[in-house]
Design an enzyme around this catalytic site. Sequence first.
Site, PDB file in Angstrom:
ATOM      1  N   ASP A 172       7.067   5.678  -4.958  1.00  0.00           N
ATOM      2  CA  ASP A 172       6.241   5.890  -3.758  1.00  0.00           C
ATOM      3  C   ASP A 172       5.765   7.342  -3.670  1.00  0.00           C
ATOM      4  O   ASP A 172       5.987   8.009  -2.655  1.00  0.00           O
ATOM      5  CB  ASP A 172       7.012   5.528  -2.487  1.00  0.00           C
ATOM      6  CG  ASP A 172       7.565   4.117  -2.520  1.00  0.00           C
ATOM      7  OD1 ASP A 172       6.862   3.217  -3.010  1.00  0.00           O
ATOM      8  OD2 ASP A 172       8.708   3.919  -2.070  1.00  0.00           O
ATOM      9  N   GLU A 174       2.489  -3.804   0.985  1.00  0.00           N
ATOM     10  CA  GLU A 174       3.097  -2.600   1.561  1.00  0.00           C
ATOM     11  C   GLU A 174       2.458  -1.383   0.913  1.00  0.00           C
ATOM     12  O   GLU A 174       1.405  -1.467   0.281  1.00  0.00           O
ATOM     13  CB  GLU A 174       4.616  -2.634   1.366  1.00  0.00           C
ATOM     14  CG  GLU A 174       5.038  -2.804  -0.078  1.00  0.00           C
ATOM     15  CD  GLU A 174       6.546  -2.962  -0.254  1.00  0.00           C
ATOM     16  OE1 GLU A 174       7.277  -3.050   0.728  1.00  0.00           O
ATOM     17  OE2 GLU A 174       6.991  -2.976  -1.421  1.00  0.00           O
TER      18      GLU A 174
END
Length: 336
Positions: free
Chosen positions: A42, A208
């Site tokens: 991420d 997401e």
Amino acid sequence: MTRIVPSLLAACISLAALATRSTAANYPDPLQLTGDFVYVHDPSLIQRASDGKYFLFTSHNKAGIITADNLAGPWTEVGSILPDDSVIDLPGRDDIWAPDVSFHNGQYYAYYAVSVSGSQNSAIGLATSPTMEPGTWTDKGQVFRTQTGDPYNAIDPNLIIDENGVPLLTFGSYWGDIYQFNLANDFQTMASSPVQVAHNSTPPSPVEGSFVWKHDDFYYLFTSSGQCCSFDPNNLPPPGNEYKVFVGRSSSAHGPFLDQNGVDMVDNGGTLVIASHGDVFAPGGEGVFTDSKSGKDIFVYHYLHSQGSIAYLEANASLGLNAIDWSSGWPVLTSI
Ligand SMILES: *[C@@H]1O[C@H](CO)[C@@H](O)[C@H](O)[C@H]1NC(C)=O
């Protein structure tokens, strides 16, 4: 990011539903990097305004900070945003996810997520710093919190300033997918209710890692869709069910975000930006920044490897960097 038990994923994600959105593409290899870091998930990458130094932030390692003077490296792990854990009193406060760092009003703002695998008992928090160096971050605590049964999950935050100058937080989710709400001028107080901007109706709605970026006349919403983590090398999901990145665009930071075929991302829309190819497996957790040295917009993501002894291991997820060619009005990845 969210980890879901693989059996649930296998039962729930329909390959057909995702495959209708993809087209075959030849992807460029990510930039070859040097440095002493072995793990990135991420990622959020920005340059310091004062000197152009590159700061990379990653999930885990208490929101790890990795820096370099050149984009290709050498990259060096220098510390964490929250070495003493988040002040948010939730499970996962010692294992921060998905920091998102941007510069406003002379300060760096790091939005982060506190959660644990498969839980909606989550929160988005905020820390600020004048320089981004380890030891300079102030934890401001909670921005937004969710619990079991909510239509969304407070993970994977991303900040953009909208067309009216209002700070807008995009987040989510796995459950209910991607939502947005306005923030007040303090960049921390919620100023509107969450509104859904992307949704995959195939349970468990595996979307997401969203990120909004403005280029020319459009705001582009990038999302990661599919299984991010916890791959069993001997029992992989059907090809295409792992992470990959989609995009839609809108004249407003609030959407609606339409894909290249005009399909709204709340109705399963999304144009494929990058998917597994070569040694790159399950790319996602994406972001964009403009490199002040080259003037190029750089697409930032993590990926797992599909080759060698580290194949499919999340512990060896790497940083992916490609340049973006916007000439078609859509982001096309190129070599740097
Ligand atoms: C893979 O990750 C493990 C655990 O962090 C690390 O010890 C190892 O050096 C990594 N291997 C490579 C090739 O990066």
